[in-house]
Design a protein around this motif. Structure first.
Motif, PDB file in Angstrom:
ATOM      1  N   ASN A  36       0.821  -1.229   0.000  1.00  0.00           N
ATOM      2  CA  ASN A  36       0.000   0.000   0.000  1.00  0.00           C
ATOM      3  C   ASN A  36       0.850   1.273   0.000  1.00  0.00           C
ATOM      4  OD1 ASN A  36      -2.484  -1.255  -0.121  1.00  0.00           O
ATOM      5  ND2 ASN A  36      -2.740  -1.335   2.099  1.00  0.00           N
ATOM      6  N   PHE A  37       1.819   1.332  -0.912  1.00  0.00           N
ATOM      7  CA  PHE A  37       2.598   2.554  -1.065  1.00  0.00           C
ATOM      8  C   PHE A  37       1.741   3.636  -1.720  1.00  0.00           C
ATOM      9  CE2 PHE A  37       6.200  -0.622  -1.602  1.00  0.00           C
ATOM     10  CZ  PHE A  37       6.659  -0.471  -0.304  1.00  0.00           C
ATOM     11  N   VAL A  38       2.199   4.894  -1.592  1.00  0.00           N
ATOM     12  CA  VAL A  38       1.499   5.983  -2.273  1.00  0.00           C
ATOM     13  C   VAL A  38       1.674   5.813  -3.784  1.00  0.00           C
ATOM     14  CG1 VAL A  38       1.696   7.601  -0.359  1.00  0.00           C
ATOM     15  CG2 VAL A  38       3.540   7.489  -2.055  1.00  0.00           C
ATOM     16  N   GLU A  39       0.718   6.339  -4.543  1.00  0.00           N
ATOM     17  CA  GLU A  39       0.670   6.099  -5.987  1.00  0.00           C
ATOM     18  C   GLU A  39       1.927   6.564  -6.704  1.00  0.00           C
ATOM     19  OE1 GLU A  39      -1.043   3.947  -8.669  1.00  0.00           O
ATOM     20  OE2 GLU A  39      -2.033   4.326  -6.758  1.00  0.00           O
ATOM     21  N   SER A  40       2.499   7.698  -6.260  1.00  0.00           N
ATOM     22  CA  SER A  40       3.679   8.222  -6.948  1.00  0.00           C
ATOM     23  C   SER A  40       4.864   7.266  -6.831  1.00  0.00           C
ATOM     24  CB  SER A  40       4.051   9.596  -6.390  1.00  0.00           C
ATOM     25  OG  SER A  40       4.396   9.500  -5.018  1.00  0.00           O
ATOM     26  N   LEU A  41       4.952   6.517  -5.720  1.00  0.00           N
ATOM     27  CA  LEU A  41       6.029   5.539  -5.590  1.00  0.00           C
ATOM     28  C   LEU A  41       5.798   4.345  -6.509  1.00  0.00           C
ATOM     29  CD1 LEU A  41       7.044   5.275  -1.826  1.00  0.00           C
ATOM     30  CD2 LEU A  41       8.125   6.546  -3.670  1.00  0.00           C
ATOM     31  N   TYR A  42       4.551   3.895  -6.614  1.00  0.00           N
ATOM     32  CA  TYR A  42       4.250   2.801  -7.542  1.00  0.00           C
ATOM     33  C   TYR A  42       4.614   3.189  -8.971  1.00  0.00           C
ATOM     34  CZ  TYR A  42       1.882  -0.186  -4.152  1.00  0.00           C
ATOM     35  OH  TYR A  42       1.612  -1.020  -3.094  1.00  0.00           O
ATOM     36  N   ASP A  43       4.373   4.448  -9.342  1.00  0.00           N
ATOM     37  CA  ASP A  43       4.744   4.899 -10.689  1.00  0.00           C
ATOM     38  C   ASP A  43       6.254   4.738 -10.903  1.00  0.00           C
ATOM     39  OD1 ASP A  43       2.125   5.547 -11.226  1.00  0.00           O
ATOM     40  OD2 ASP A  43       2.342   7.661 -10.713  1.00  0.00           O
ATOM     41  N   GLY A  44       7.032   5.144  -9.897  1.00  0.00           N
ATOM     42  CA  GLY A  44       8.476   5.019 -10.001  1.00  0.00           C
ATOM     43  C   GLY A  44       8.931   3.570 -10.015  1.00  0.00           C
ATOM     44  N   LEU A  45       8.317   2.732  -9.173  1.00  0.00           N
ATOM     45  CA  LEU A  45       8.682   1.313  -9.112  1.00  0.00           C
ATOM     46  C   LEU A  45       8.357   0.593 -10.417  1.00  0.00           C
ATOM     47  CD1 LEU A  45       7.456   0.600  -5.480  1.00  0.00           C
ATOM     48  CD2 LEU A  45       9.819   0.447  -6.273  1.00  0.00           C
ATOM     49  N   HIS A  46       7.196   0.919 -10.983  1.00  0.00           N
ATOM     50  CA  HIS A  46       6.812   0.288 -12.242  1.00  0.00           C
ATOM     51  C   HIS A  46       7.749   0.702 -13.370  1.00  0.00           C
ATOM     52  CE1 HIS A  46       2.489  -0.206 -10.508  1.00  0.00           C
ATOM     53  NE2 HIS A  46       3.279  -1.218 -10.200  1.00  0.00           N
ATOM     54  N   SER A  47       8.226   1.940 -13.322  1.00  0.00           N
ATOM     55  CA  SER A  47       9.155   2.402 -14.361  1.00  0.00           C
ATOM     56  C   SER A  47      10.478   1.649 -14.296  1.00  0.00           C
ATOM     57  CB  SER A  47       9.403   3.913 -14.228  1.00  0.00           C
ATOM     58  OG  SER A  47      10.222   4.190 -13.102  1.00  0.00           O
ATOM     59  N   MET A  48      10.801   1.078 -13.119  1.00  0.00           N
ATOM     60  CA  MET A  48      12.026   0.286 -12.962  1.00  0.00           C
ATOM     61  C   MET A  48      11.784  -1.203 -13.192  1.00  0.00           C
ATOM     62  SD  MET A  48      13.997   1.979  -9.704  1.00  0.00           S
ATOM     63  CE  MET A  48      15.473   0.997  -9.990  1.00  0.00           C
ATOM     64  N   GLY A  49      10.526  -1.564 -13.441  1.00  0.00           N
ATOM     65  CA  GLY A  49      10.214  -2.964 -13.692  1.00  0.00           C
ATOM     66  C   GLY A  49      10.007  -3.803 -12.448  1.00  0.00           C
ATOM     67  N   TYR A  50       9.860  -3.151 -11.279  1.00  0.00           N
ATOM     68  CA  TYR A  50       9.615  -3.892 -10.047  1.00  0.00           C
ATOM     69  C   TYR A  50       8.218  -4.498 -10.050  1.00  0.00           C
ATOM     70  CZ  TYR A  50      13.708  -2.509  -7.267  1.00  0.00           C
ATOM     71  OH  TYR A  50      14.972  -2.358  -6.768  1.00  0.00           O
ATOM     72  N   LYS A  51       8.121  -5.781  -9.679  1.00  0.00           N
ATOM     73  CA  LYS A  51       6.823  -6.437  -9.559  1.00  0.00           C
ATOM     74  C   LYS A  51       6.676  -7.119  -8.205  1.00  0.00           C
ATOM     75  CE  LYS A  51       6.215  -7.161 -14.525  1.00  0.00           C
ATOM     76  NZ  LYS A  51       6.116  -8.151 -15.622  1.00  0.00           N
ATOM     77  N   GLN A  52       7.651  -7.968  -7.888  1.00  0.00           N
ATOM     78  CA  GLN A  52       7.600  -8.669  -6.608  1.00  0.00           C
ATOM     79  C   GLN A  52       8.813  -8.307  -5.764  1.00  0.00           C
ATOM     80  OE1 GLN A  52       6.988 -12.886  -7.798  1.00  0.00           O
ATOM     81  NE2 GLN A  52       5.167 -12.754  -6.510  1.00  0.00           N
ATOM     82  N   PRO A  53       8.615  -8.156  -4.462  1.00  0.00           N
ATOM     83  CA  PRO A  53       9.758  -7.832  -3.601  1.00  0.00           C
ATOM     84  C   PRO A  53      10.706  -9.017  -3.474  1.00  0.00           C
ATOM     85  CG  PRO A  53       7.782  -8.219  -2.286  1.00  0.00           C
ATOM     86  CD  PRO A  53       7.346  -8.240  -3.711  1.00  0.00           C
ATOM     87  N   SER A  54      11.982  -8.721  -3.319  1.00  0.00           N
ATOM     88  CA  SER A  54      12.976  -9.766  -3.066  1.00  0.00           C
ATOM     89  C   SER A  54      12.860 -10.191  -1.598  1.00  0.00           C
ATOM     90  CB  SER A  54      14.376  -9.229  -3.350  1.00  0.00           C
ATOM     91  OG  SER A  54      14.740  -8.261  -2.383  1.00  0.00           O
ATOM     92  N   PRO A  55      13.514 -11.295  -1.205  1.00  0.00           N
ATOM     93  CA  PRO A  55      13.426 -11.741   0.202  1.00  0.00           C
ATOM     94  C   PRO A  55      13.799 -10.653   1.209  1.00  0.00           C
ATOM     95  CG  PRO A  55      14.312 -13.506  -1.136  1.00  0.00           C
ATOM     96  CD  PRO A  55      14.182 -12.320  -2.042  1.00  0.00           C
ATOM     97  N   ILE A  56      14.882  -9.901   0.965  1.00  0.00           N
ATOM     98  CA  ILE A  56      15.264  -8.865   1.928  1.00  0.00           C
ATOM     99  C   ILE A  56      14.223  -7.753   1.961  1.00  0.00           C
ATOM    100  CG2 ILE A  56      16.724  -7.606   0.281  1.00  0.00           C
ATOM    101  CD1 ILE A  56      17.247  -7.960   4.102  1.00  0.00           C
ATOM    102  N   GLN A  57      13.598  -7.462   0.828  1.00  0.00           N
ATOM    103  CA  GLN A  57      12.549  -6.440   0.801  1.00  0.00           C
ATOM    104  C   GLN A  57      11.305  -6.912   1.542  1.00  0.00           C
ATOM    105  OE1 GLN A  57      12.245  -5.767  -3.419  1.00  0.00           O
ATOM    106  NE2 GLN A  57      14.331  -4.949  -3.527  1.00  0.00           N
ATOM    107  N   GLU A  58      10.947  -8.179   1.382  1.00  0.00           N
ATOM    108  CA  GLU A  58       9.808  -8.741   2.125  1.00  0.00           C
ATOM    109  C   GLU A  58      10.000  -8.565   3.625  1.00  0.00           C
ATOM    110  OE1 GLU A  58       8.822 -12.807   1.384  1.00  0.00           O
ATOM    111  OE2 GLU A  58       9.196 -12.636  -0.764  1.00  0.00           O
TER     112      GLU A  58
END
Length: 265
Positions: A36-58
């Motif tokens: 549930n990040f703010v929308e502007s962060l999702y825009d940035g994450l999607h631009s980098m191709g992020y979809k699923q968090p890595s184990p350390i991110q989880e």
């Protein structure tokens, strides 16, 4: 802001003896939308191709979002940078500190090398592109013009996030050019490398300049006894997570360059 649906299970080990609280990975395969990040962060994450968090991110992101101190064992190539930058960006977006139109430093990230500082700054720039959050790097090995740029970022223009190497940041502190009064996050990245490079006395001086009340986020590939004692003194009931392995993370090519003492910072 919205509450994150993600939580990290934490085992309550004996804190009276300053033992670490140990976290385990959440059950299931989370996606970025679970945070549930703010929308502007999702825009940035999607631009980098992020979809699923890595184990350390989880593991790390829910702990940081819940305002807990964190000690994490994680190597280069595990996604560790995003593990601390994303929740910090989320918090700053929702709690921007400005004074007379000038941004205040809310997060300080200390790294052993200017190359790592640049990598972190680039990731913050891309992920936070749509959020209006600013960052600046402060490191040595640059000319007088660059020192002036760093000085303006620290004093005149202001930046929400500073990424710095210890020696050059101390130079600015000694000149009275840094206002850390609004700092809410301290990140020490690759702390074991800073120990090996002899930077810990400088790091301790920097820590002494920061507000006592802040969130401490400490990343290190290994945690020798010297760091363990320092981390326990610095943190308050920190949660420890471990995503380290005995070998270098896959996909990482190792190259060694010999450099002179004068330019190592």
């Amino acid at each position: 802001g919205k509450e994150s649906k993600m939580t990290t299970p934490v085992s309550q080990t004996a804190t009276k003896n300053r033992q670490w609280l140990l976290a385990s990975r959440p059950v299931g395969a989370p996606t970025l939308s679970d945070f549930n990040f703010v929308e502007s962060l999702y825009d940035g994450l999607h631009s980098m191709g992020y979809k699923q968090p890595s184990p350390i991110q989880e593991l790390a992101i829910p702990i940081i979002l819940n305002n807990r101190d964190l000690v994490a064992c994680a190597q280069t190539g595990t996604g560790k940078t995003a593990a601390f930058t994303i929740p910090i960006l989320q918090h700053i977006y929702q709690n921007k500190q400005n004074e007379k139109g000038r941004r205040k430093i809310q997060a300080l990230i200390v790294t052993p090398t200017r190359e790592l500082a640049n990598q972190i700054d680039e990731q913050i720039t891309v992920i936070g592109y749509y959020s209006g959050i600013t960052s600046a790097t402060v490191f040595g090995g640059t000319d007088g013009t660059e020192f002036g740029v760093q000085d303006r970022a620290l004093r005149t223009d202001g930046a929400n996030i500073i990424i710095a190497t210890p020696g050059r940041l101390l130079d600015h502190i000694k000149m009275g050019h840094v206002d850390f009064s609004k700092v809410e996050f301290l990140v020490l990245d690759e702390a074991d490398r800073m120990l090996d490079m002899g930077f810990m006395p400088d790091v301790k001086k920097i820590v002494s300049e920061l507000p006592e009340k802040k969130q401490n986020i400490l990343f290190s590939a290994t945690i020798p006894d010297t760091l363990d004692h320092f981390f326990k003194a610095l943190t308050n009931d920190a949660v420890r997570v471990d995503c380290s392995v005995a070998r270098t993370a896959s996909g990482v090519r190792q190259i060694v360059y010999k450099i002179s003492e004068e330019i190592r910072d």
